[in-house]
Structures are given as structure tokens and as C-alpha cells.
Write a protein that holds these residues in place. Structure first.
Motif, PDB file in Angstrom:
ATOM      1  N   VAL A 721       0.839  -1.200   0.000  1.00 33.79           N
ATOM      2  CA  VAL A 721       0.000   0.000   0.000  1.00 33.79           C
ATOM      3  C   VAL A 721       0.873   1.248   0.000  1.00 33.79           C
ATOM      4  N   ALA A 722       1.898   1.229   0.819  1.00 32.30           N
ATOM      5  CA  ALA A 722       2.799   2.404   0.920  1.00 32.30           C
ATOM      6  C   ALA A 722       3.429   2.714  -0.418  1.00 32.30           C
ATOM      7  N   LEU A 723       3.831   1.674  -1.117  1.00 33.79           N
ATOM      8  CA  LEU A 723       4.469   1.884  -2.428  1.00 33.79           C
ATOM      9  C   LEU A 723       3.471   2.408  -3.447  1.00 33.79           C
ATOM     10  N   GLU A 724       2.263   1.871  -3.380  1.00 36.57           N
ATOM     11  CA  GLU A 724       1.237   2.331  -4.326  1.00 36.57           C
ATOM     12  C   GLU A 724       0.995   3.820  -4.171  1.00 36.57           C
ATOM     13  N   ASN A 725       1.107   4.263  -2.897  1.00 37.11           N
ATOM     14  CA  ASN A 725       0.873   5.684  -2.612  1.00 37.11           C
ATOM     15  C   ASN A 725       2.148   6.506  -2.683  1.00 37.11           C
ATOM     16  N   ASN A 726       3.258   5.823  -3.084  1.00 36.88           N
ATOM     17  CA  ASN A 726       4.574   6.480  -3.145  1.00 36.88           C
ATOM     18  C   ASN A 726       4.956   7.111  -1.810  1.00 36.88           C
ATOM     19  N   ASN A 727       4.533   6.449  -0.746  1.00 35.05           N
ATOM     20  CA  ASN A 727       4.831   6.971   0.579  1.00 35.05           C
ATOM     21  C   ASN A 727       6.126   6.320   1.065  1.00 35.05           C
ATOM     22  N   TYR A 728       7.232   6.891   0.632  1.00 36.65           N
ATOM     23  CA  TYR A 728       8.522   6.283   0.919  1.00 36.65           C
ATOM     24  C   TYR A 728       8.883   6.310   2.404  1.00 36.65           C
ATOM     25  N   PRO A 729       8.589   7.382   3.098  1.00 40.92           N
ATOM     26  CA  PRO A 729       8.918   7.356   4.532  1.00 40.92           C
ATOM     27  C   PRO A 729       8.208   6.232   5.267  1.00 40.92           C
ATOM     28  N   LEU A 730       6.936   6.041   4.935  1.00 41.64           N
ATOM     29  CA  LEU A 730       6.172   4.975   5.581  1.00 41.64           C
ATOM     30  C   LEU A 730       6.734   3.616   5.186  1.00 41.64           C
ATOM     31  N   TYR A 731       7.073   3.539   3.901  1.00 40.83           N
ATOM     32  CA  TYR A 731       7.691   2.304   3.413  1.00 40.83           C
ATOM     33  C   TYR A 731       8.954   1.992   4.198  1.00 40.83           C
ATOM     34  N   ALA A 732       9.741   3.035   4.410  1.00 44.27           N
ATOM     35  CA  ALA A 732      11.004   2.866   5.151  1.00 44.27           C
ATOM     36  C   ALA A 732      10.721   2.386   6.569  1.00 44.27           C
ATOM     37  N   THR A 733       9.689   2.888   7.168  1.00 43.12           N
ATOM     38  CA  THR A 733       9.325   2.485   8.552  1.00 43.12           C
ATOM     39  C   THR A 733       8.999   1.004   8.594  1.00 43.12           C
ATOM     40  N   TYR A 734       8.196   0.586   7.599  1.00 41.02           N
ATOM     41  CA  TYR A 734       7.783  -0.820   7.588  1.00 41.02           C
ATOM     42  C   TYR A 734       8.989  -1.738   7.366  1.00 41.02           C
ATOM     43  N   VAL A 735       9.831  -1.309   6.463  1.00 38.71           N
ATOM     44  CA  VAL A 735      11.022  -2.122   6.164  1.00 38.71           C
ATOM     45  C   VAL A 735      11.929  -2.176   7.386  1.00 38.71           C
ATOM     46  N   HIS A 736      12.001  -1.067   8.075  1.00 39.10           N
ATOM     47  CA  HIS A 736      12.833  -1.030   9.294  1.00 39.10           C
ATOM     48  C   HIS A 736      12.316  -2.026  10.321  1.00 39.10           C
ATOM     49  N   ALA A 737      11.017  -2.084  10.431  1.00 40.40           N
ATOM     50  CA  ALA A 737      10.418  -3.032  11.382  1.00 40.40           C
ATOM     51  C   ALA A 737      10.763  -4.466  10.987  1.00 40.40           C
ATOM     52  N   LEU A 738      10.678  -4.732   9.704  1.00 39.13           N
ATOM     53  CA  LEU A 738      10.999  -6.070   9.225  1.00 39.13           C
ATOM     54  C   LEU A 738      12.463  -6.392   9.488  1.00 39.13           C
ATOM     55  N   LYS A 739      13.277  -5.387   9.327  1.00 41.15           N
ATOM     56  CA  LYS A 739      14.718  -5.583   9.528  1.00 41.15           C
ATOM     57  C   LYS A 739      14.980  -6.070  10.942  1.00 41.15           C
ATOM     58  N   SER A 740      14.325  -5.470  11.868  1.00 40.52           N
ATOM     59  CA  SER A 740      14.504  -5.882  13.266  1.00 40.52           C
ATOM     60  C   SER A 740      14.018  -7.305  13.476  1.00 40.52           C
ATOM     61  N   MET A 741      12.887  -7.595  12.867  1.00 43.53           N
ATOM     62  CA  MET A 741      12.316  -8.929  13.021  1.00 43.53           C
ATOM     63  C   MET A 741      13.286  -9.979  12.445  1.00 43.53           C
ATOM     64  N   PHE A 742      13.862  -9.654  11.273  1.00 44.74           N
ATOM     65  CA  PHE A 742      14.772 -10.594  10.639  1.00 44.74           C
ATOM     66  C   PHE A 742      15.994 -10.828  11.520  1.00 44.74           C
ATOM     67  N   ALA A 743      16.440  -9.763  12.094  1.00 47.69           N
ATOM     68  CA  ALA A 743      17.628  -9.895  12.940  1.00 47.69           C
ATOM     69  C   ALA A 743      17.329 -10.799  14.121  1.00 47.69           C
ATOM     70  N   ASN A 744      16.100 -10.697  14.638  1.00 42.19           N
ATOM     71  CA  ASN A 744      15.729 -11.509  15.807  1.00 42.19           C
ATOM     72  C   ASN A 744      15.689 -12.985  15.489  1.00 42.19           C
ATOM     73  N   ILE A 745      15.172 -13.299  14.296  1.00 46.01           N
ATOM     74  CA  ILE A 745      15.024 -14.731  14.002  1.00 46.01           C
ATOM     75  C   ILE A 745      16.168 -15.258  13.131  1.00 46.01           C
ATOM     76  N   GLY A 746      17.170 -14.411  12.915  1.00 51.20           N
ATOM     77  CA  GLY A 746      18.380 -14.909  12.248  1.00 51.20           C
ATOM     78  C   GLY A 746      18.228 -15.069  10.751  1.00 51.20           C
ATOM     79  N   VAL A 747      17.515 -14.124  10.127  1.00 46.46           N
ATOM     80  CA  VAL A 747      17.386 -14.184   8.654  1.00 46.46           C
ATOM     81  C   VAL A 747      18.359 -13.157   8.087  1.00 46.46           C
ATOM     82  N   ASN A 748      19.596 -13.561   7.872  1.00 47.91           N
ATOM     83  CA  ASN A 748      20.665 -12.607   7.551  1.00 47.91           C
ATOM     84  C   ASN A 748      20.515 -11.971   6.169  1.00 47.91           C
TER      85      ASN A 748
END
Lengths: 894, 325
Positions: A721-748
């Protein structure tokens, strides 16, 4: 400056020449005039003189003709032409009944000048005569009678024609002769100066031209002695005569090496011979002295032979004592009655001996390759067997390191090929051993593929690792002899650095190629392509999977029973990676005591133990009712035929021979350790790291997975949805959240990609995001699917609604009496169950109330759910938080 | 037994004559017989290799008869090709200009040798040959004037192969000899000679070594020579005034060299000749240049077969019996 001086000299020479010609022309004119005067004054009308001149001219002409036919030399050609002209003139004179003596002389002079090749003088002479004749024709002939004029005219024309004809023809011949002379001079000077032995023969194979060195070789002091001789006579030895006769008998280009004794010294020559084109025929022979080349080659061959002999001797000298060392070590190691310290020492001696043997073999192989003594011996072989043997040998090297080994074999690989199996194994061994050696953790993959190309099969092996990797400049030097990198870091790693050099040479000897790609810190991929002769064999089909992917079994518990510490050390080392809890018993009695008081998933039982051996111990274990089905694996060095059957007959469940085959051990563990004691592998997740991150409990691990799964699905939608709306800051927030999650479960890998996407989003780099986002989301989807599978497998399947109701009632009872322990236990059980969406939501609601201490609300919901009659459909559900902290003991064997 | 006919085509000036010889050869054998082979020489000395290869291809237990069809030149080549093979035998079918060795069997022997069918099963006998450096020769060697004459005349005879020349061969050689007489280098050449251990160094205009008595087409130069006596005869012509030499030539060529003091005759087995000036040599009419030469008789070394009933003629009657001039 030099050119200017040359031109000056040339002009002066021309001037001198012109002066000579002019003087000669004037002299001729005077001579002619004098002759004419004499003729008209003294001989005019005198028939005797006339006929005499006629006769003389005819005779002279005849002589010239005979001489020319006898010796058709270009010098006599003008005389021949002049004679022909004179004969014509004589005939005409007879016809005209008038003799003009001076014309004979004129033509004779023309002929002589032609033969002397002084064409300038000739031209001037003719010009003077023509001028005079024209003068006479214009001014004198009108005064003559008609017949005289006519005769004069004819004679004049004949003279003119004759002169020009002689001039032109002779000039042509002379030019040709000049050119031939020049060419001959050039060739002669070449023959004088060339260092080669050059011979040119005529059509009778007699010497026409011979170079100076050849002249000396044939012991001729003068060139004229050699020219005209049969070529074969130049050589004194009969063998050479015959050799050159054979060369001369060839009609086409001939090349060969010959040996000639020159002044008592043996010399080697390269002979090239070919037929000459042209009407004259003959042969061209060039002989080049290649003795220095041959001698260097001989010296090199002798040195090689000496080297080979030395190596063969040294190989024998070194192998003989090494054989003793290895043999004695093996014998000693077979004994049971040696202390562990001595055993350890002998093992070290044996291992060092094998290492030394490997080094010697490498050096010998490289030497053989270098001296061209390495033979590729194609035989029929079974690729599957080859791969299997190689893998079995190398998988042992993994030892206790956290390395997964994956083998992928194409189903289309032929079941039989023709090639040097031994050398292919050598290549693969080298590549695999390097991959394993330089990988501390991660994965080593061997892929085997094939492509059919007419009657041949292109065999493609790919060895991939996640090891140290190499920088580009290191890759460039990889195949150099003795190349080893990062010596400081790899100082504990054995090797001479010859392996890859040998591999490259072997591959090339087998007409193959090898390419290596590597990235420092990431890993290395080596691809070997070999052309093998196809035998029309069937495709291999599916090959048994050889995979060493260790499951993490932190909840498993094993007992190792062995009286020898060394054996225990080895077994513990191999088992430690599985995260199992490991306990030790040094005797059968100790094992019995431990088993009575503990629950083990597997017992590894040594056979030969003092006091009570393994068989007796197992017999007594089986007498205990609760341990009738305890998996017991025989661990023994006794691998003779029939032993396995004996163990099974005596109550053992499985059999593992020493030295322990890690694949077999892995299979045994996978078979006997219950599923719930394992942390299943999830592709893309570093299970061990993530398990540790989540606290090291199954509960928390699964919970983390469930939360990640739920969050992941949510984030996928939000990002879209964020990309469809070209909302890059929001997109960045979501990706940042995923990044943390990946780090927690060891998805390098995904974590890295997420970092890049976050940075790109902050920069509003739409191009990068467009290129990477879909791939990222697809990878994420795959990961979530894998997590989902694990979650499904680890949830307690319960399709019985009645059992659920029963459990809910127990919970209600516990809530009624505020039994916290019971409440926690039942709640945890309920979390593992799989429920339908509707039921799952109800259960979730109940558990939420329990968590918040809203017991009354919970009891109400229990009542409502318990009274439901609809069937239950299985589905997955996310887990809730655990209410009880569990701890699992693990033995850190480091 | 195998038969190998080596034909020099230049010995057959008349068109069609070589075909006649080939037909004659064919008639001597049954149709399709593989016991004979013919080889037509293409250039000088090619027969050496051809004979060598042919004999080499045949079992050493089988006799190979080599027929040199032509003159002394092809006989020379065939001899040098077959000399290393003990199972080889040699003969000459005399179609050449001179064929001097055949004359060793008598002045009328030539006609006998021309009948090929008489040679097929002819008896053979061992003869001596002369080893000269790297070559072998069967009849005579001429050093000095003879060599120079042969060298000078060779180009003429190569160009002029007309049958009309044949009757004048001797005269033409004489003309060339006259020309060679004018070569001062040859006429006064200094030789270092060691003959059977004896030093005979000196200036000589001609040195004639003979195995057979005949030479020069129609001359008997060494009347005492016999091809199977295990010895070689040599006649030394000492350098002297040109006129003196000129006067002696006629006697020399007719075997009456003893008339003249400038000639001396010896018998020997081995001789070494050296000179500071290139030595002109003719070996049975084949011209060579060298700077040193070794002659040696190789006694009873080659089997030569001749028509039955023929034996080596005694030419000693041609020797001069009177005193020296």
C-alpha cells in the motif's frame, strides 16, 4: 644529403656516357661516309667486289646462324638477327641485280652494336644513317633514274626495318638478360651471405647454386667445382646419399630432421626440400643446423629423466618408512590394551603420516605432470559411485564444525561414462577438501550435472562453499604452485599449496576447464567441466540424497557408554553440534544406574567393555519394563560380517561402526530422537542463532516464529500500500520493522536486503526499490511459508472437540479454585492445539481473559465454547505467549 | 632369386630402343613373374638408393641380381648401391658409350653381355673393387689430367646425346684432353702420396689406378690389371714439359706407357693421396673433386656374373715390350 650526392654522381656519369656516344656517333658517321666514298670511288660497278661482298655476307650469316643454333646464347642473338636481315638483303640485291656493299657493313655494324648491348650508340648510328638516307632521298634521288631511285628506296627501307627490328628484339632480349643477371647477382650474394646450407639443383639434380656454408660442408674450396656435380656426390656417407636420394625423389614439400657426422662431430639438421616452379625445373634444398636446439632438448630430457629417476627413488625411499609408520600406528590403534594417552599419540602419528603421504603424492603428481609422464587412462566408470566415494571421504572432514553438506546430482547424469575415474576423484577430492577446510560454518554444496554433446558428455561439477572466500588477486594466483592465502589466519590448516595447481593440470590433461569465482568473506564457487566419452548408458535417475544437515535437538538427551575416554571424546564431539544433552557412563553398571534414574532418547553402547560388556548391559536394560523400547545403538569397532545381526539379535536397535560415519550418525539421530526434541531447520533462517536469541526455549522460539509470521504477513500488505501511494517514509518504517524482526530470528540475507531498501526509501530511490521490492517480498513470502510449515508441524494436532471440551472444563475447574500452576499448564496445552478459525478465536479469547486475570469472563467463554456442536476444521493459529518459563539443560562441550 | 634391372635412359639415344630392352627383359621371365623388377634412373646417383632399398626389401637369404643396363655410369651407381649386401650380384648390360669393365672379359664380350637371357642364370665370380673415399668403383680411377678431362667433357656429353656422337666419343675426349693439357694447375699438381707405407709424393699430371685392363672406350691402359687378383695397378705420370707429355699420350692410352720415362707403374693395395689444390678424379667416367683420397683394393668382395663361358681376358700381350724413350 646522401641522396643529393648520389643524384649528382649519376648525372655526371650520364654526361660522360652521352659524350662517349656522341663521339662514337660522329666517328661512325665519318666511317660510314668514308666507306661510301671508297665504294663509290673505287668499287662502284665492280661486280667481283660486289659478289665477293655478297658471298662474304652470306657466309658470315651462315656462320652466325650455325653458331646460334649450336649455342643459343643471348649474346649471339643479335648476330643471328643481323644475319637474317643480311640474308634478306642479299636476296633482294640479287633480285635487284645491284649490290650495295655498304649496306652489308651497315647491318653488320648494327648487329655488332646490338651484341655489345650499346643501344644508345646503336640508336645514334641508326639515326645518323636514317638522316643521311633521308637527306639523300630528298636531294639526290630525284636526280637518279627511276630504277635507281626505286632500288635506293627499297634498300633504305630494308636497312631501316632491319635496324629497328634488330634494335627492338635485341633490346628485349638484353633487358631480359639484364634482369636475369641482376636476379642471379642478388641470389649469388644471398648464397654468399646466408648462414644456411642452401642448394638449388637443375632438372637432373645436379648442383646449380650452392651457398658458402654448404660448400664448406661438402669440402669444396671452389664453387665452380661443386656446380654441375650430382647433388648426391656432395655427401660422402652412403646413408646420406640414400637419404638425399629419397629427398630428391619426392615431388612435393619435404621436411625432416637428419643427423650428419661433420668433421667427426655429430650434428643435427633440419632439411626442407621442394620442387622449383618454372620451365627449368630442379629442386630447392635448405638445410639448417639445429644442433644447439637438439642438444638443449637432449639436456632437458636428460635432466627430466634424472629428475624422474630421483623422484621415483625418493618416492620409494620416503614411502617405505612412511608405510612402516602408518602400518605400525594402525596396528597399535587396533589394540585395546593401550592407554588413552598412547592411543592419542598413535592417532596423531597416523594422522601426520597420512598428511605427509598426501603431500608426497601431491609433489609426485605435480612432478609427473611437469615431465609429461602423467597419463590419463580412460576406463568405464560409474559416476554415481565416483560421487559417492568422494563425498564419503570428504564429509568426514567436516567433523564437529557447523557445516551443512548438500549434494545435488542431476537425474540426467549417465550411469556409465568413459574417463579417468581416479583423476576425476582426485580433482573432486581437492575441491571438496578445500571447500571444507576453508569453511568454518555454513554450507558446502556439490552439484553434478551433465550435457550430452554428440557422442560425448560434458560433466559439470560445481563445488560451492560459504567459507573465507578470496580476493580477486588471490583468485588470479590460485593455480600457481605452492599458492596459499591468508597464511597467518590459516596457519593451522594443513597443505602444501599444490592442490589447485594439480587440479588445473589434471583438468587440462583431461581436456576440461576449471573456473573459480570467489568473494572475500562470502565464499567460493569452483566449476569443473570435463568432456567424457559417452557410452550410451541410461540416465542415473534419482540418486540417494546425501545430505548432512544437522537438526538442532536441544531437547534430546543421549547416553554414551564406553570405557575409553578417547571414544567418548570423539562421540561427544560429533554429537555436540546437535545441541543434545549428553551424559556419560564408563561401564555397563554405570549405564544401568543412569538409565534407571533418567530418561534418554538414545543410548550409544560400546560393545567391548570390561566386567560387563555391551550385550550383557543391553540384556539387563531390556529386563526393565519401562526401558524395553529404549533406542540403544551399538557403537563398536568390530565391523566383521555378522556383527550387526548379532547386535540386533541381542536387543540393540541400531548399529554404528567406528570410526563413526557422520552421515550414519546423523541418520540414527534423525530416526530415534523424537521430533519434538528437535528444532526443525527453516530455509533462510539460522536456526541455531535464532533459537539462542529467543532464549533457547522451544516455547519462545515457536512464539517468536508465530509473531514473526503474523507480522510478516501484515507488513507485506502494508508495504504494498505504501508503495502504491509512493509513501517512501512509511515504506522505510515498515522495512525497518521487518529488519529488526529478521535480525531476531536470524534471517541474515533478508535483513541485509531490508537495510538497503530502507536506505533507498529514505533517499526516495524509486528505481532501486522498484528493482528490489518484488524480489524481497517474494523471498519474504517464501520465508513465511517455511515458518508456517514448521509451526504446523509443531502444533499438537487435535481434531477431537470432546477432548477440547474436556480440557476447557479442567481449565474452568482450575479457575474456580485459583490453581495458578494448573491454569498455566492447561493454557500452554491449549496453545499447541490446532483449532478451526472460529474455535481458535474463542480459545484465544479465553486465554486472553486468563492472562488478564479476568477469570469470570474466561469461565463464561468456556461455557459457551463447550456447548458448541459444530465440527472442527484443522488450521493453523498463532501461538500465544507462554505463561511458564522453561529451561532446558544443554551441555556445552565447546 | 630376384632380378633388378636398373636402366639408364640416356644410354638409349635412339627412340624406341629402351622399350626394346624392356621387352627383352620381359621375355626372359614368365608372364606375371614377380621375380624381376625394373627401375629407370631419373638422375645421376639415384640408382644407389634404388638398388639399396630394393635389396633391403628382400630377404637376406635370397640372391638378388642387379643388372646395370647402360654405361659405366649406371654400373658405378649400381655397384655403390649393392656393395653392402652379401646376397647381391652385379652385372652390366653394355648399352653405354664405353662399358670398359665388360671389355675385361675380352674385346668381343660386349655382344655376349647384351644378351640378357644369357645373364639370367649366368655364373658369378668374386671380383675386386676399388674403395675410393666414400665411393666404390669397379674398373679404373684417373687422377689429374684424366679427371680434368672428364670434368670438362661431361657438360658436352650431357647436352649431346645423339647417336651420331657415339663414333666420335674417343676423339671428343681427346679434344678435351688437349684442352686440359693447358691447365697448368692440373699438369703440375703436387701430391702427397703414401702407397702401402711408401712415400711417393711428387708432382704428377696423371695418376691412373686400375682394377681392369681396359679404359677410355677402346683403350687398354693397364694391360697387366686383372679384376680378381687382389691387387691394384697404378701408373704415375710425372709432371714434365707439355710437349713431352703430349707426345706420350698416345702410347699411354694404348698401354705402352713404359716407353716413356715419365711414367712408372706399381702394384699396390692401399694408397693415400693428398694435395693442397683440389684433386680432380674420375671414377669409371664419373667426375669428382676432393682434397684427399684413399684408394684401397677390396679383394673378392663383389659377385659379378657374366655369360657362361666368359672369363677375364689376359691383356698382357698388349703391354709394351721394348725399351723406354
Amino acid at each position: 644529403m646522401k641522396l643529393h650526392k648520389q643524384n649528382e654522381i649519376r648525372s655526371q656519369e650520364n654526361l660522360k656516357e652521352m659524350r662517349k656516344v656522341l663521339f662514337a656517333g660522329i666517328a661512325l658517321f665519318v666511317f660510314y661516309s668514308g666507306l661510301r666514298f671508297i665504294e663509290t670511288t673505287f668499287f662502284s660497278g665492280n661486280q667481283i667486289i660486289g659478289y665477293g661482298a655478297l658471298g662474304g655476307g652470306a657466309t658470315l650469316s651462315l656462320i652466325f646462324l650455325i653458331v646460334y643454333f649450336a649455342y643459343p646464347h643471348p649474346t649471339f642473338f643479335p648476330l643471328f638477327m643481323g644475319s637474317m636481315a643480311m640474308v634478306s638483303f642479299i636476296a633482294l640485291s640479287i633480285y635487284m641485280k645491284a649490290i650495295d656493299f655498304h649496306y652489308f657493313v651497315m647491318l653488320l655494324v648494327v648487329s655488332l652494336l646490338s651484341s655489345l648491348k650499346n643501344f644508345r650508340l646503336l640508336a645514334i648510328y641508326v639515326a645518323i644513317n636514317v638522316s643521311t638516307s633521308i637527306f639523300m632521298f630528298i636531294f639526290i634521288t630525284p636526280r637518279l633514274e627511276w630504277l635507281d631511285s626505286y632500288r635506293f628506296f627499297i634498300q633504305f627501307m630494308l636497312f631501316l626495318y632491319g635496324s629497328f627490328f634488330i634494335l627492338i628484339q635485341t633490346r628485349k632480349v638484353a633487358d631480359k638478360e639484364n634482369r636475369a643477371e641482376q636476379a642471379l647477382l642478388s641470389f649469388s650474394s644471398l648464397l654468399q651471405s646466408t648462414p644456411n646450407y642452401v642448394l638449388v639443383t637443375d632438372s637432373s639434380n645436379r648442383v646449380r647454386y650452392i651457398s658458402e656454408p654448404m660448400l664448406k660442408l661438402a669440402h669444396f674450396v671452389r664453387r665452380e667445382f661443386a656446380v654441375g656435380q650430382p647433388l648426391i656426390d656432395l655427401f660422402h656417407e652412403k646413408t646420406l646419399k640414400i637419404m638425399f636420394a629419397d629427398i630428391l625423389n619426392r615431388d612435393s614439400l619435404f621436411e625432416s630432421l637428419i643427423k650428419i657426422n661433420v668433421d667427426g662431430e655429430e650434428r643435427y639438421f633440419k632439411v626442407i626440400s621442394d620442387k622449383l616452379t618454372g620451365t627449368d625445373g630442379g629442386k630447392f634444398i635448405d638445410i639448417t643446423d639445429i644442433t644447439p636446439l637438439v642438444e638443449s632438448r637432449k639436456a632437458a630430457e636428460e635432466a627430466n629423466a634424472a629428475k624422474s629417476k630421483f623422484l621415483a627413488t625418493m618416492s620409494h625411499e620416503i614411502r617405505t618408512p612412511l608405510n612402516a609408520i602408518l602400518g605400525i600406528s594402525e596396528i597399535k590403534l587396533e589394540r585395546k590394551n593401550i592407554t588413552s594417552e598412547i592411543k592419542d599419540s598413535f592417532q596423531k602419528i597416523r594422522n601426520s603420516g597420512y598428511t605427509l603421504l598426501g603431500i608426497i603424492n601431491d609433489i609426485l603428481d605435480l612432478s609427473k605432470i611437469g615431465t609429461g609422464k602423467f597419463e590419463i587412462i580412460p576406463i568405464q566408470y560409474d559416476p554415481a559411485s565416483l560421487i559417492n566415494d568422494t563425498v564419503q571421504l570428504n564429509i568426514m572432514r567436516i567433523g564437529g564444525r557447523p557445516i551443512d553438506f548438500v549434494l545435488k546430482v542431476s537425474e540426467n547424469l549417465p550411469s556409465a561414462l568413459l574417463g579417468d575415474e581416479l583423476r576425476i576423484k582426485q580433482v573432486l577430492n581437492n575441491l571438496l577438501s578445500n571447500a571444507i577446510k576453508y569453511t568454518d560454518k555454513g554450507k558446502v554444496t556439490l552439484e553434478a550435472n551433465s550435457q550430452i554433446e554428440n557422442d560425448e558428455v560434458r560433466l559439470i561439477f560445481t563445488v560451492r562453499d560459504t567459507g573465507q572466500g578470496m580476493a580477486q588477486e588471490q583468485v588470479a594466483k590460485l593455480f600457481d604452485d605452492y599458492s596459499q592465502f591468508n597464511k597467518e589466519a590459516n596457519r593451522t590448516k594443513e597443505g602444501t599449496g599444490l592442490g589447485m595447481s594439480i587440479v588445473k593440470n589434471l583438468v587440462e590433461l583431461m581436456n576440461g576447464k576449471i573456473t573459480v569465482e570467489s568473494e572475500l568473506g562470502v565464499g567460493t564457487t569452483a566449476i569443473v567441466e570435463l568432456m567424457q566419452e559417452g557410452l550410451g548408458a541410461d540416465a542415473l535417475g534419482k540418486m540417494d540424497k546425501i545430505e548432512l544437515v544437522r537438526d538442532y535437538m536441544p531437547f534430546g538427551k543421549v547416553l554414551i557408554v564406553d570405557d575409553l575416554e578417547a571414544n567418548i571424546f570423539v562421540a561427544r564431539g560429533l554429537l555436540q553440534f546437535y545441541g543434545l544433552k549428553i551424559e556419560i557412563a564408563n561401564s555397563g553398571f554405570e549405564a544401568l544406574d543412569k538409565i534407571k534414574g533418567n530418561e534418554y532418547d538414545i543410548v550409544f553402547m560400546d560393545h567391548m567393555m570390561p566386567e560387563m560388556d555391551g550385550v550383557e548391559t543391553v540384556k539387563r536394560i531390556r529386563e526393565l519394563d519401562e526401558h524395553k523400547n529404549l533406542p540403544i545403538v551399538a557403537l563398536t569397532a568390530n565391523a566383521v560380517s555378522g556383527t550387526k545381526e548379532m547386535f540386533f539379535a541381542n536387543g540393540f536397535n541400531d548399529f554404528l561402526s567406528k570410526p563413526i560415519d557422520v552421515l550414519k550418525l546423523d541418520a540414527i539421530l534423525k530416526k530415534w530422537i523424537p521430533q519434538d526434541k528437535k528444532i526443525p531447520e527453516i530455509e533462510g533462517i539460522n536456526v541455531r542463532d535464532s533459537f539462542a536469541t529467543t532464549g533457547g526455549t522451544m516455547e519462545k522460539y515457536l512464539k517468536m516464529l508465530a509473531i514473526s509470521h503474523k507480522d510478516g504477513l501484515q507488513k507485506i500488505e502494508e508495504m504494498k500500500v505504501a508503495l502504491e501511494n509512493n509513501n517512501y517514509p512509511l515504506y522505510a518504517t515498515y522495512v525497518h520493522a521487518l529488519k529488526s524482526m529478521f535480525a531476531n530470528i536470524g534471517v541474515n540475507k533478508l535483513s541485509k536486503t531490508a537495510t538497503l531498501l530502507e536506505a533507498a526509501a529514505k533517499q526516495k530511490d524509486s528505481a532501486f526499490i522498484s528493482a528490489q521490492n518484488d524480489i524481497f517480498l517474494a523471498d519474504l513470502q517464501r520465508l513465511l511459508s517455511s515458518i508456517n510449515k514448521v509451526l504446523e508441524n509443531n502444533l499438537q494436532h487435535n481434531t477431537d472437540f470432546e477432548s477440547l471440551k474436556s480440557e476447557l472444563l479442567k481449565l474452568k475447574e482450575a479457575l474456580d479454585i485459583f490453581d495458578i500452576a494448573a491454569i498455566n499448564e492447561i493454557a500452554n496445552n491449549l496453545q499447541r492445539w490446532v483449532h478451526s478459525a472460529e474455535v481458535g478465536a474463542s480459545v484465544e479469547g479465553i486465554l486472553r481473559h486468563v492472562l488478564l486475570g479476568e477469570y469470570e469472563e474466561a469461565k463464561v467463554k468456556i461455557y459457551h465454547l463447550s456447548n458448541k456442536k459444530s465440527p472442527i476444521n484443522l488450521c493453523s493459529m498463532p501461538l500465544m505467549f507462554s505463561l511458564k518459563k522453561e529451561s532446558i539443560e544443554t551441555t556445552n562441550l565447546g | 632369386m630376384k632380378h633388378f634391372f636398373v636402366i639408364n635412359p640416356h644410354s638409349f639415344a635412339v627412340p624406341g630402343s629402351i622399350e626394346k630392352v624392356l621387352a627383352e627383359i620381359e621375355n626372359c621371365f614368365s608372364p606375371g613373374s614377380e621375380s624381376y623388377k625394373t627401375y629407370v634412373s631419373c638422375y645421376p646417383r639415384d640408382a644407389i638408393a634404388a638398388v639399396h632399398h630394393h635389396i633391403q626389401s628382400i630377404s637376406p637369404d635370397e640372391t638378388v641380381r642387379v643388372y646395370a643396363v647402360g654405361g659405366d655410369g649406371i654400373l658405378f651407381d649400381c655397384l655403390n648401391g649393392m656393395v653392402d649386401f652379401p646376397n647381391a650380384e652385379l652385372t652390366n648390360v653394355p648399352y653405354g658409350k664405353a662399358n670398359d669393365f665388360v671389355r675385361a672379359f675380352g674385346e668381343n664380350a660386349r655382344q655376349e653381355f647384351l644378351c640378357i637371357d644369357k645373364l639370367i642364370n649366368a655364373p658369378s665370380r668374386l671380383i675386386d673393387i676399388i674403395s675410393c673415399g666414400s665411393n666404390y668403383t669397379i674398373n679404373q680411377v684417373g687422377v689429374g689430367l684424366e679427371g680434368e678431362t672428364t670434368i670438362n667433357a661431361a657438360p658436352f656429353f650431357r647436352r649431346s646425346r645423339s647417336k651420331f656422337i657415339k663414333p666420335f666419343v674417343g676423339k671428343i675426349y681427346t679434344l678435351y684432353a688437349m684442352r686440359s693439357l693447358l691447365n697448368k694447375e692440373v699438369m703440375n699438381q703436387e701430391y702427397q702420396i703414401l702407397m702401402d707405407g711408401e712415400d711417393l709424393s711428387g708432382r704428377y699430371f696423371n695418376i691412373k689406378v686400375a682394377n681392369g685392363a681396359c679404359g677410355g672406350g677402346d683403350m687398354v691402359i693397364n694391360p697387366y690389371s686383372k679384376p680378381n687378383d687382389g691387387l691394384l695397378e697404378v701408373v704415375f705420370g710425372k709432371s714434365d714439359k707439355l710437349l713431352k707429355v703430349l707426345k706420350s699420350i698416345g702410347d699411354f692410352t694404348s698401354g705402352h706407357f713404359e716407353k716413356h720415362s715419365i711414367y712408372s707403374q706399381r702394384t699396390f693395395r692401399k694408397m693415400e693421396i693428398k694435395s693442397n689444390v683440389p684433386i680432380r678424379v674420375q671414377l669409371d667416367g664419373e667426375a669428382f673433386y676432393t682434397d684427399e683420397f684413399k684408394f684401397e683394393v677390396v679383394p673378392q668382395s663383389v659377385r659379378f656374373f657374366a655369360p657362361a663361358g666368359l672369363d677375364f681376358a689376359d691383356y698382357s700381350y698388349r703391354a709394351y715390350k721394348g725399351g723406354k724413350k
